[in-house]
Write a protein that holds these residues in place. Structure first.
Motif, PDB file in Angstrom:
ATOM      1  N   PHE A 113      23.468  90.416 145.123  1.00  0.00           N
ATOM      2  CA  PHE A 113      23.966  90.994 146.366  1.00  0.00           C
ATOM      3  C   PHE A 113      22.849  91.073 147.381  1.00  0.00           C
ATOM      4  O   PHE A 113      21.740  90.630 147.134  1.00  0.00           O
ATOM      5  CB  PHE A 113      24.561  92.367 146.080  1.00  0.00           C
ATOM      6  CG  PHE A 113      25.597  92.332 145.001  1.00  0.00           C
ATOM      7  CD1 PHE A 113      26.876  91.877 145.272  1.00  0.00           C
ATOM      8  CD2 PHE A 113      25.288  92.698 143.698  1.00  0.00           C
ATOM      9  CE1 PHE A 113      27.825  91.793 144.286  1.00  0.00           C
ATOM     10  CE2 PHE A 113      26.238  92.617 142.699  1.00  0.00           C
ATOM     11  CZ  PHE A 113      27.507  92.168 142.994  1.00  0.00           C
ATOM     12  N   ILE A 114      23.155  91.684 148.531  1.00  0.00           N
ATOM     13  CA  ILE A 114      22.117  91.889 149.536  1.00  0.00           C
ATOM     14  C   ILE A 114      21.209  92.991 149.009  1.00  0.00           C
ATOM     15  O   ILE A 114      21.668  94.116 148.754  1.00  0.00           O
ATOM     16  CB  ILE A 114      22.750  92.269 150.881  1.00  0.00           C
ATOM     17  CG1 ILE A 114      23.721  91.168 151.326  1.00  0.00           C
ATOM     18  CG2 ILE A 114      21.674  92.506 151.936  1.00  0.00           C
ATOM     19  CD1 ILE A 114      24.613  91.537 152.479  1.00  0.00           C
ATOM     20  N   ASP A 115      19.934  92.650 148.828  1.00  0.00           N
ATOM     21  CA  ASP A 115      19.005  93.545 148.128  1.00  0.00           C
ATOM     22  C   ASP A 115      19.026  94.979 148.628  1.00  0.00           C
ATOM     23  O   ASP A 115      19.130  95.914 147.858  1.00  0.00           O
ATOM     24  CB  ASP A 115      17.568  93.013 148.250  1.00  0.00           C
ATOM     25  CG  ASP A 115      17.359  91.763 147.414  1.00  0.00           C
ATOM     26  OD1 ASP A 115      18.276  91.444 146.634  1.00  0.00           O
ATOM     27  OD2 ASP A 115      16.306  91.130 147.550  1.00  0.00           O
ATOM     28  N   LEU A 127      21.067  96.763 150.395  1.00  0.00           N
ATOM     29  CA  LEU A 127      22.293  97.511 150.674  1.00  0.00           C
ATOM     30  C   LEU A 127      22.602  98.344 149.446  1.00  0.00           C
ATOM     31  O   LEU A 127      22.363  97.905 148.323  1.00  0.00           O
ATOM     32  CB  LEU A 127      23.467  96.570 150.945  1.00  0.00           C
ATOM     33  CG  LEU A 127      23.657  95.970 152.336  1.00  0.00           C
ATOM     34  CD1 LEU A 127      25.029  95.339 152.445  1.00  0.00           C
ATOM     35  CD2 LEU A 127      23.481  96.996 153.432  1.00  0.00           C
TER      36      LEU A 127
END
Lengths: 317, 360
Positions: free
Chosen positions: A96-98, A100
């Motif tokens: 995922f987006i690191d 977030l």
């Protein structure tokens, strides 16, 4: 879609004679299958069997070279938006987006489906990630990350859920947690599941229909009971003592019994129909040959036994 | 969401905001402060007794101060020429051997070597180096007691705003910052998300692909405005840089620059899923522009045949546009051409990029 058919007969996925090749590899080589509503189906096979390619074609991520795929009665062409709203999926490898948090990642994806915070909270508690709500996804453990991926797949209450190896690389506890979430889902919803795995326990525990594939083809399929209990064969596993010389007959397969010898574990496996008469014969044979046993067990047949019978290899070899 | 993740990476803030400020400060100070300059000159030992009638030898004896370098114990002669307008110049002469002198030259410690011969003094330097030339001219003027300006001539240093190096540099730095943060922030971000299979996961939802890209571009543009604004504010406070031309023109060229580089970023990142390849691609596009587009030094030093090409590079268009508004007082009519050129570049690159774009 209004269903005129009864739910049991409604097929959620219809795959007909699908082929897909990459350069030199025939990844999927003529596969047809049907998934019914509410059915949990496992695509069981070793690594490289073509499971991911098949699933990604069903997900609309890859296009088949040949053959037809319909989902909920519709093809991907022209129905992308509609089908995306009806399916949920997790890819084999999900990052995922690191920076977030779990909650923000959920909200981001919920936004894609125009879902509110209520649904996000519901899912977070369903996947039991409440404690990690404010953690960055980069700091999650493998199991937590898979739970998040599963949560994202469940956000839109999908009619069809596709999970590509959801528990590969997880420790037994994390694996059981994922199973628990899926079994709960099965109990309370009509969602159909397609799950790829190379763990036979996973297929046995979760799925009522199992499709065994290898080298891009379906080897065998059926309900769990059909596959495992159709014949009354029993499995005897034994570990003899002694050198190769002493065990010559067993290893070379020259005995009267059909022994499957595994050199790595130094275990012999025989499959017998009638425990009461055949087992004493086998014990007598061992006595006659003066073979001592370190271990001896009789167990039920597993999917791995089935796979080994069909291919001569193990699922997780 | 995207903006939050930016804020949470301190490195992004540092390279995007703090680093350009430091660069402006460093280069600004280096080129605006009139510091005393020190020139070191190697004097090769002749190995013979020099006739005291030798002009250079007598200059050393009569007019310089003899000292010994505390570290190297070498004999040095020092002279400082004071100049209120152009700054003081100090010359240090160091007696050394031929080989040692060559070593110092190669290391860039000196750019002039003097060899004393019995009947003459030889000055050796690279004739192509303007600095060496200048040292030679200045020094020979000192030795010979010449004056450049006569009674009815005078020197007036230009410290007028808009003519200093920092005035030239800051607009270029703003343009370069916009290019770098667009191509890296946008382009590299997309490539990384593709390699993480996050793009693949996202488009398996009803998310509109165009919304996704537009939101990335919007956040990046806002960041660019903030970065550029901060850099300007800083230059205004520290160096007194002002905008002499039209603010509206500046705004327009800024927007066009954002569109242009966003388009280039999308095109650059449209295919590859490998961050290392992406790294190379981005460097291949940005580095030549940084070198050619006259950010640090004017591109008019390049050969004439190259200048036509350099002038149409997106970074040149943007840097020249911003610079003309900052220091030449340019208005709307002056930036129409670069405005549309950048806008078109962006739109065309974006369009081609989307055609090629690989979501999985």
């Amino acid at each position: 879609m209004k269903s005129r058919e009864t739910p049991e007969n409604l097929s959620v996925v219809e795959v007909k004679e699908v082929y897909k090749s990459f350069k030199t590899v025939k990844a999927v080589n003529g596969v047809s299958l049907t998934i019914k509503q509410g059915q949990f189906t496992a695509l069981l096979g070793p690594n490289g069997a073509g499971k991911t390619t098949l699933v990604e074609m069903i997900e609309g991520i890859q296009k088949p070279d040949n053959g037809d795929i319909t989902i909920l009665g519709k093809k991907w062409e022209g129905h992308q938006n509609e089908l995306h709203r009806s399916i949920g999926l997790s890819l084999q490898e999900t990052r995922f987006i690191d920076k977030l948090t779990v909650e923000e990642t959920m909200k981001l994806f919920a936004g894609f489906y125009q879902l509110g915070n209520e649904r996000v909270n519901e899912i977070i508690s369903e996947i039991n990630l409440g404690e990690k709500r404010k953690s960055y996804t980069v700091n999650l453990s493998g199991g937590q990350r898979q739970k998040l991926a599963l949560g994202l797949a469940l956000l839109n209450n999908p009619k069809l859920l596709l999970l590509d190896e959801p528990t590969t690389g997880l420790d037994p506890n994390a694996r059981r947690e994922i199973w628990h979430i899926l079994l709960q889902l099965k109990a309370k919803s009509q969602t159909s599941l397609i799950l790829t795995t190379h763990y036979m326990e996973e297929a046995e525990q979760l799925c009522d229909y199992i499709i065994i594939i290898d080298s891009g083809r379906i080897l065998l399929e059926g309900t769990r009971d059909e596959l495992l209990n159709s014949d009354n064969k029993k499995i005897i596993e034994f570990t003899p003592e002694g050198s190769d010389n002493d065990l010559n007959e067993i290893i070379s397969g020259n005995s009267d019994f059909d022994i499957n010898w595994d050199e790595n574990t130094r275990k012999g496996i025989i499959t017998i129909d009638d425990l009461e008469t055949e087992l004493p014969e086998f014990i007598n044979y061992l006595k006659l040959k003066n073979i001592q046993l370190k271990n001896f067990e009789s167990r039920r047949k597993t999917l791995d036994d089935l796979f080994t019978t069909l291919t001569g290899r193990h699922l997780n070899a | 969401m995207h903006s939050k993740t930016l804020m949470r990476e301190p490195a992004v803030l540092f390279w995007g905001v703090v680093f350009p400020l430091l660069m402006a400060l460093g280069l600004g100070l280096a080129f605006t402060q009139k510091l005393d300059t020190i020139h070191k000159v190697a004097v090769i030992n002749p190995g013979i007794v020099i006739d005291s009638a030798n002009r250079f030898e007598s200059f050393l004896k009569m007019r310089t101060k003899r000292a010994t370098d505390s570290a190297t114990h070498k004999v040095q002669y020092k002279i400082t020429v004071k100049d209120a307008k152009l700054g003081n110049n100090t010359y240090i002469f160091e007696r050394t051997s031929q080989t040692e002198a060559m070593k110092m030259l190669k290391r860039g410690e000196i750019n002039l070597i003097i060899e004393e011969k019995n009947d003459e003094t030889e000055f050796r330097f690279d004739p192509v180096s303007p600095e060496a030339h200048l040292t030679y001219l200045n020094l020979s003027r000192v030795i010979n007691n010449n004056k450049i300006t006569t009674e009815d001539e005078s020197v007036a240093p230009l410290t007028l705003r808009g003519t200093r190096y920092i005035d030239f540099f800051v607009p270029g730095l703003i343009a370069m910052g916009m290019m770098m943060s667009s191509i890296w922030g946008l382009g590299y971000g997309i490539i990384e998300n593709r390699s993480k299979k996050l793009l693949r996961r996202m488009i398996a939802t009803p998310m509109k692909k165009s919304y996704f890209l537009i939101s990335l571009i919007t956040v990046r543009s806002i960041m660019n405005f903030i970065e550029g604004g901060l850099l300007f504010l800083f230059s205004y406070l520290v160096f007194g840089i002002t905008i002499q031309g039209s603010i509206i023109a500046l705004l327009l060229i800024f927007i066009a620059g954002n569109v242009g580089f966003a388009g280039i970023a999308i095109l650059t990142s449209s295919r590859t899923a490998n961050p290392e390849v992406g790294n190379g691609l981005i460097n291949a596009i940005s580095t030549p522009m940084i070198v050619l587009s006259g950010i640090f030094f004017s591109y008019h030093n390049f050969p004439d045949w190259a200048i036509g090409f350099i002038k149409i590079l997106p970074l040149t268009l943007l840097a020249d546009g911003i610079r003309s508004i900052f220091i030449e007082g340019a208005g709307l009519p002056d930036i129409i051409v670069p405005f549309f050129a950048l806008l078109m570049t962006g739109v065309i690159c974006f369009y081609i990029g989307l055609k090629f774009f690989k979501w999985y």
